[in-house]
Design a protein around this motif. Structure first.
Motif, PDB file in Angstrom:
ATOM      1  N   GLY A 236      39.172  40.865  37.826  1.00 48.57           N
ATOM      2  CA  GLY A 236      39.788  39.747  37.125  1.00 48.57           C
ATOM      3  C   GLY A 236      39.041  38.457  37.421  1.00 48.57           C
ATOM      4  N   GLU A 237      39.732  37.486  37.979  1.00 48.71           N
ATOM      5  CA  GLU A 237      39.116  36.197  38.296  1.00 48.71           C
ATOM      6  C   GLU A 237      38.733  36.086  39.774  1.00 48.71           C
ATOM      7  OE1 GLU A 237      38.305  33.835  36.168  1.00 48.71           O
ATOM      8  OE2 GLU A 237      39.021  35.098  34.514  1.00 48.71           O
ATOM      9  N   THR A 238      38.874  37.152  40.552  1.00 48.27           N
ATOM     10  CA  THR A 238      38.598  37.101  41.985  1.00 48.27           C
ATOM     11  C   THR A 238      37.486  38.076  42.348  1.00 48.27           C
ATOM     12  OG1 THR A 238      40.299  38.744  42.444  1.00 48.27           O
ATOM     13  CG2 THR A 238      40.961  36.421  42.519  1.00 48.27           C
ATOM     14  N   TRP A 239      36.818  37.784  43.454  1.00 46.02           N
ATOM     15  CA  TRP A 239      35.755  38.627  43.992  1.00 46.02           C
ATOM     16  C   TRP A 239      36.242  39.206  45.317  1.00 46.02           C
ATOM     17  CZ3 TRP A 239      31.097  39.433  41.425  1.00 46.02           C
ATOM     18  CH2 TRP A 239      30.869  38.613  40.316  1.00 46.02           C
ATOM     19  N   HIS A 240      36.003  40.511  45.517  1.00 44.05           N
ATOM     20  CA  HIS A 240      36.478  41.202  46.714  1.00 44.05           C
ATOM     21  C   HIS A 240      35.305  41.898  47.392  1.00 44.05           C
ATOM     22  CE1 HIS A 240      40.792  40.755  45.673  1.00 44.05           C
ATOM     23  NE2 HIS A 240      40.339  40.794  44.420  1.00 44.05           N
ATOM     24  N   GLY A 241      35.395  41.984  48.741  1.00 45.52           N
ATOM     25  CA  GLY A 241      34.370  42.674  49.531  1.00 45.52           C
ATOM     26  C   GLY A 241      34.965  43.176  50.832  1.00 45.52           C
ATOM     27  N   GLU A 242      34.382  44.235  51.365  1.00 42.51           N
ATOM     28  CA  GLU A 242      34.842  44.840  52.614  1.00 42.51           C
ATOM     29  C   GLU A 242      33.653  45.092  53.529  1.00 42.51           C
ATOM     30  OE1 GLU A 242      37.083  48.335  51.968  1.00 42.51           O
ATOM     31  OE2 GLU A 242      38.710  47.342  50.847  1.00 42.51           O
ATOM     32  N   HIS A 243      33.943  45.037  54.827  1.00 46.95           N
ATOM     33  CA  HIS A 243      32.892  45.277  55.819  1.00 46.95           C
ATOM     34  C   HIS A 243      33.554  45.625  57.148  1.00 46.95           C
ATOM     35  CE1 HIS A 243      29.138  44.949  58.010  1.00 46.95           C
ATOM     36  NE2 HIS A 243      29.671  44.042  58.823  1.00 46.95           N
TER      37      HIS A 243
END
Length: 732
Positions: A236-243
């Protein structure tokens, strides 16, 4: 209960009711104010508003409650109690100001109050005000929470709103950012949400980022300082990331096909390493224990601690060493122990039955505890120091060796001086009960024992040894001397004792031609090389002092004065104890053999093979010149003329510095601080504080300068003339 006490209780109860009523009416509005502060300025401001409002509420409630004073109480009593006949003020008037009739009236009032009790003067609850205030405050709180959040207006948007023109954006704005930190389950730490992009968490923590940007980029990623990248996915309008955080790092948000970020600084992630368990031995208090007579069990206890948790069970490794010399066998077994205590600190204890383990004389029992922590998937372990229980095969055996070896056990007869003191003190206690001749005889016998002991010690200093070899003195010195004489033989005080006969006839006749046999019968030896070098110089000095005290003790004992001999005997015992406490006794060793000095060249003027006086000193090179070069390149050049910029200074080789940091990361306490300082100076080369900060970080890592040769002084006039003469002689 008296009337005065009844009235005081009624007034106190009324004040409490008034304070609580005020607090209930103001509390909902205080919560509404804290909610508004939380929405506008954050949790810190909300907590400050809540604390300040609570303090103000308490102050106001106490002030209004204090207004219920004595006059209010008089009015309430007159209004509610008609039997007081509007004379309640007489109850609070002073005794001296009342007339006789007024005193009579006050006594009547007091009787009536005691008979019927004080009325209930508590103010009524403001039920309607409390309910209405709570409802209105709840509506206000709901409105504040449900009100839509408004993004912070940028300067460009404000300018466009004022001018009426839509200005083109120059930077990518961060509308929202969130970092979710979820530590590993074994740490028992709750998940949390960081307001910023910096975090400090245990190793293995899962990090989840959420960004909302305007305008939207095409590609976004998190780039770490060591080259790793975490691609962000758009939902959507957001950016997601995992680490998963495994090591400390610096990172920044990188955008592609988008305007640069308004704030492009690096953010820091600190990984907290899981420490291995720590073990401490509680029992026994020493690593090597000797088996005591009658001991059948051995108790051991340990304490284990860990930052996140210790495993409930541990393994006790038991090793039994049997045999001696090269024929030693080992038998090992493992026993499970269950700890008691909290999750992070546990105590493990066990009592070992020696018979069940097969411990016998001459064996060693070795135990060691192994514990694990609760880290997953690979727990860490720690081992305790080895504890040894030794059953000596023969406690009286002493270690001996050849010349040049170390002798660690002193002879047994080094412990008989104490018995001489005991015998002398016992003789002093019996002085009044013994006859004079018998008392002198006993004292002389103790003196003979003192003489024998002195001679034994004298052998270790190479002193002369009198008489034939005698056994070490025993505690039964009196019986030994008595048995050496015939029961009916009279004792001659003037005759010399048998111990003083230096030329007693030995039991074996000398053989013709044997020098050793002749010397053994008709002479005596002393100053043996081995005996003279048995002890080190300090120990010899102490033992020599002990011999001197023994000599004085013997002199007084032989003269029948044990009370005068005791001080010397005590000092001798003190010196002997110091000798016994010596850790080691070194036997004779062969000294160094230096090559002979060639005296044929002495005063001959031959300088062949000697060093030249005019040899030039060779400059040393630094072991690691990289840091020294970089530290000099970061110099601010304070002596540079006005108008000089940083670009005029030496160029900084950031690549070489980063390569050095990677190769020597173990020497640096905080590598991320270096990376941050390098990144700040690389982005802004004209930043003088950044240069100072990086230079200060490099200073503790610079190698210590090598020792230099100081310049020799010119000397005085006579010295210079002597050197000039040598130079002229060399040129001829």
């Amino acid at each position: 209960m008296t009337a005065a006490l009844l009235l005081r209780n009624a007034l106190r109860t009324a004040r409490q009711r008034r304070a609580l009523d005020i607090a209930w009416r103001a509390l909902p509005w205080l919560l509404a104010a804290a909610t508004l502060a939380l929405r506008l300025s954050g949790s810190a401001t909300a907590i400050a508003v809540l604390l300040a409002g609570a303090v103000a509420l308490v102050v106001v409630a106490l002030y209004l409650a204090r207004r219920l004073d004595t006059r209010w109480l008089v009015r309430e009593l007159d209004a509610q109690r008609r039997d007081l006949e509007d004379s309640s003020d007489l109850l609070f008037a002073s005794e001296s100001s009342l007339t006789g009739l007024e005193r009579l009236q006050r006594a009547r009032l007091q009787q009536r109050l005691q008979a019927s009790g004080a009325p209930d003067l508590r103010p009524r609850w403001s039920t309607r005000a409390i309910v209405v205030g709570a409802i209105l405050a709840t509506l206000v709180i709901a409105a504040i929470v449900s009100w839509p959040s408004r993004p912070q207006a940028a300067f460009d948007n404000v300018l466009a709103h004022v001018t009426g023109e839509a200005a083109a954006p120059t930077h990518t704005r961060m509308l929202e950012q969130r970092l979710q930190v979820t530590p590993p389950a074994y740490t028992r730490q709750p998940a949390r949400e960081e307001r910023g992009l910096d975090a400090k968490a245990p190793q293995g923590t899962r990090l989840q980022w959420m960004f909302r940007l305007a305008p939207q980029p095409t590609v976004a990623a998190l780039v770490f300082h060591d080259g790793r990248r975490v691609a962000l996915r758009r939902v959507g309008e957001t950016w997601h990331g995992e680490h998963v955080l495994m090591k400390s790092a610096l990172y920044r948000l990188e955008l592609r096909d988008a305007l640069p970020l308004r704030e492009a600084k690096a953010h820091r992630l600190d990984a907290i390493a899981d420490r291995p368990p720590q073990l401490r031995v509680l029992e026994p208090d020493r690593s090597l224990s000797l088996l005591t007579p009658g001991q059948r069990s051995w108790a051991v206890a340990f304490e284990a601690s860990d930052d996140y948790g210790v495993a409930p069970s541990a393994q006790l490794r038991i090793t039994l060493a049997q045999g001696s010399g090269e024929n030693i066998t080992f038998r090992e077994q493992t026993m499970a122990l269950h700890g008691r205590g909290s999750a992070t600190v546990k105590r493990y204890a066990q009592r070992l039955e020696l018979a069940a383990l097969g411990l016998a004389a001459g064996d060693d029992l070795i135990v060691q505890l192994i514990v694990h922590d609760n880290r997953t998937p690979q727990p860490q372990s720690a081992r305790s120091p080895s504890l040894i229980l030794r059953w000596p095969s023969d406690l009286g055996t002493q270690t001996t060796g050849l010349e040049g070896m170390v002798k660690k056990v002193l002879p047994a007869y080094f412990r008989s001086q104490r018995q001489i003191i005991i015998d002398a003190e016992a003789l002093l206690k019996q002085k009044k009960k013994l006859a004079g001749d018998h008392y002198l005889q006993r004292s002389d016998e103790i003196g003979v024992d003192q003489r024998l002991l002195r001679l034994r010690y004298g052998q270790f200093l190479g002193e002369e040894s009198d008489g034939a070899p005698q056994p070490p003195p025993t505690n039964d010195a009196e019986d030994a001397h008595d048995e050496s004489r015939a029961p009916d033989a009279p004792h001659d005080e003037t005759a010399a004792p048998a111990h003083d006969d230096e030329h007693a006839t030995p039991g074996r006749a000398p053989t013709f031609g044997e020098d050793a046999a002749v010397l053994e019968q008709y002479g005596h030896t002393h100053d043996h090389a081995e005996a003279a070098t048995l002890l080190d110089p300090d120990t010899r000095t102490i033992l020599k002092a002990a011999l001197d005290q023994m000599w004085q003790s013997e002199l007084n004992l032989r003269q029948g004065h044990p009370e005068l001999a005791l001080p010397y005997a005590y000092r001798a015992l003190k010196h002997i104890k110091e000798v016994q406490q010596a850790s080691r006794i070194y036997l004779a060793r062969v000294g160094p053999e230096l090559p002979p000095i060639d005296e044929s060249r002495r005063l001959g003027g031959d300088r062949a093979g000697l060093g030249r006086r005019d040899d030039a000193l060779v400059a040393t090179t630094a072991a690691d010149p990289t840091l020294a070069t970089l530290w000099q390149a970061l110099d601010e050049a304070p002596s540079a003329p006005r108008g000089t910029t940083v670009a005029d200074f030496d160029a900084i080789d950031f690549t070489a510095l980063e390569r050095w940091l990677r190769e020597h990361e173990a020497r640096i306490a905080d590598p991320l601080a270096f990376v941050t300082a390098i990144d700040a100076l690389r982005n802004d080369p004209d930043c003088t504080p950044c240069r100072r900060h990086l230079r200060a970080l490099l200073w503790p890592l610079l190698p210590r300068p090598a020792a230099t040769v100081p310049r020799r002084g010119g000397g005085d006039a006579s010295g210079r003339r002597y050197l000039d003469a040598l130079r002229q002689e060399a040129t001829q």
